[in-house]
Scaffold this active site. Structure first.
Site, PDB file in Angstrom:
ATOM      1  N   CYS A  23      39.568  38.900  28.697  1.00 24.09           N
ATOM      2  CA  CYS A  23      38.424  38.056  28.935  1.00 24.09           C
ATOM      3  C   CYS A  23      38.377  37.209  30.253  1.00 24.09           C
ATOM      4  O   CYS A  23      39.547  37.080  30.901  1.00 24.09           O
ATOM      5  CB  CYS A  23      37.983  37.146  27.818  1.00 24.09           C
ATOM      6  SG  CYS A  23      36.570  38.045  26.962  1.00 24.09           S
TER       7      CYS A  23
ATOM      8  N   CYS B 163      35.008  41.441  27.904  1.00 21.73           N
ATOM      9  CA  CYS B 163      34.001  40.478  28.856  1.00 21.73           C
ATOM     10  C   CYS B 163      32.784  41.445  29.761  1.00 21.73           C
ATOM     11  O   CYS B 163      32.292  40.508  30.358  1.00 21.73           O
ATOM     12  CB  CYS B 163      33.723  39.065  28.569  1.00 21.73           C
ATOM     13  SG  CYS B 163      35.295  38.774  29.952  1.00 21.73           S
TER      14      CYS B 163
END
Length: 136
Positions: free
Chosen positions: A8, A80
């Site tokens: 992420c 993400c």
């Protein structure tokens, strides 16, 4: 055993929760770690929302992706939408997926929903990795 990297932006919430689920649900089936494009601090809400369902991730800490080598992993999951920012060697692993989940750091009230989405996806990932192993 397949090695999985959850990545992420800051390794502070989504990837930490994914690591916690994968270590719990995939114990003995996969090896797992998480990292971020940059390291930061694990958000207290991530610890709390996992604790609500009985998973303790307080021993996990934020780690930079630069501490790892892409060739050491079979599966790379971006949580993400940061896959576009990953060095090329990370997106050409055996399995690469970009889950593009909402960022609960921006809206702490969505932590439980995002946690549940992560659990569902991690469960599916473990099942698909196990099917691949048994059919090989």
């Amino acid at each position: 055993m397949k090695r999985v990297m959850f990545v992420c932006k800051k390794n502070s919430a989504r990837s930490q929760m994914a690591e916690g689920f994968a270590k719990t649900l995939g114990k003995g089936k996969i090896e797992v770690i998480s990292s971020g494009l940059e390291a930061s601090q694990v958000r207290p809400e991530a610890y709390a929302t996992m604790k609500e369902i009985g998973i303790d991730i307080t021993d996990q800490h934020s780690k930079p992706l630069s501490d790892f080598q892409a060739q050491d992993f079979d599966v790379v999951i971006s949580l993400c939408g940061c896959g576009v920012n990953l060095p090329p060697e990370w997106v050409v692993r055996e399995v690469f997926e970009d889950w593009q989940l909402d960022d609960p750091a921006e809206q702490p009230e969505i932590f439980p929903r995002v946690r549940d989405e992560i659990k569902e996806r991690v469960t599916q990932l473990i099942e698909s990795v196990n099917q691949e192993i048994t059919s090989a």
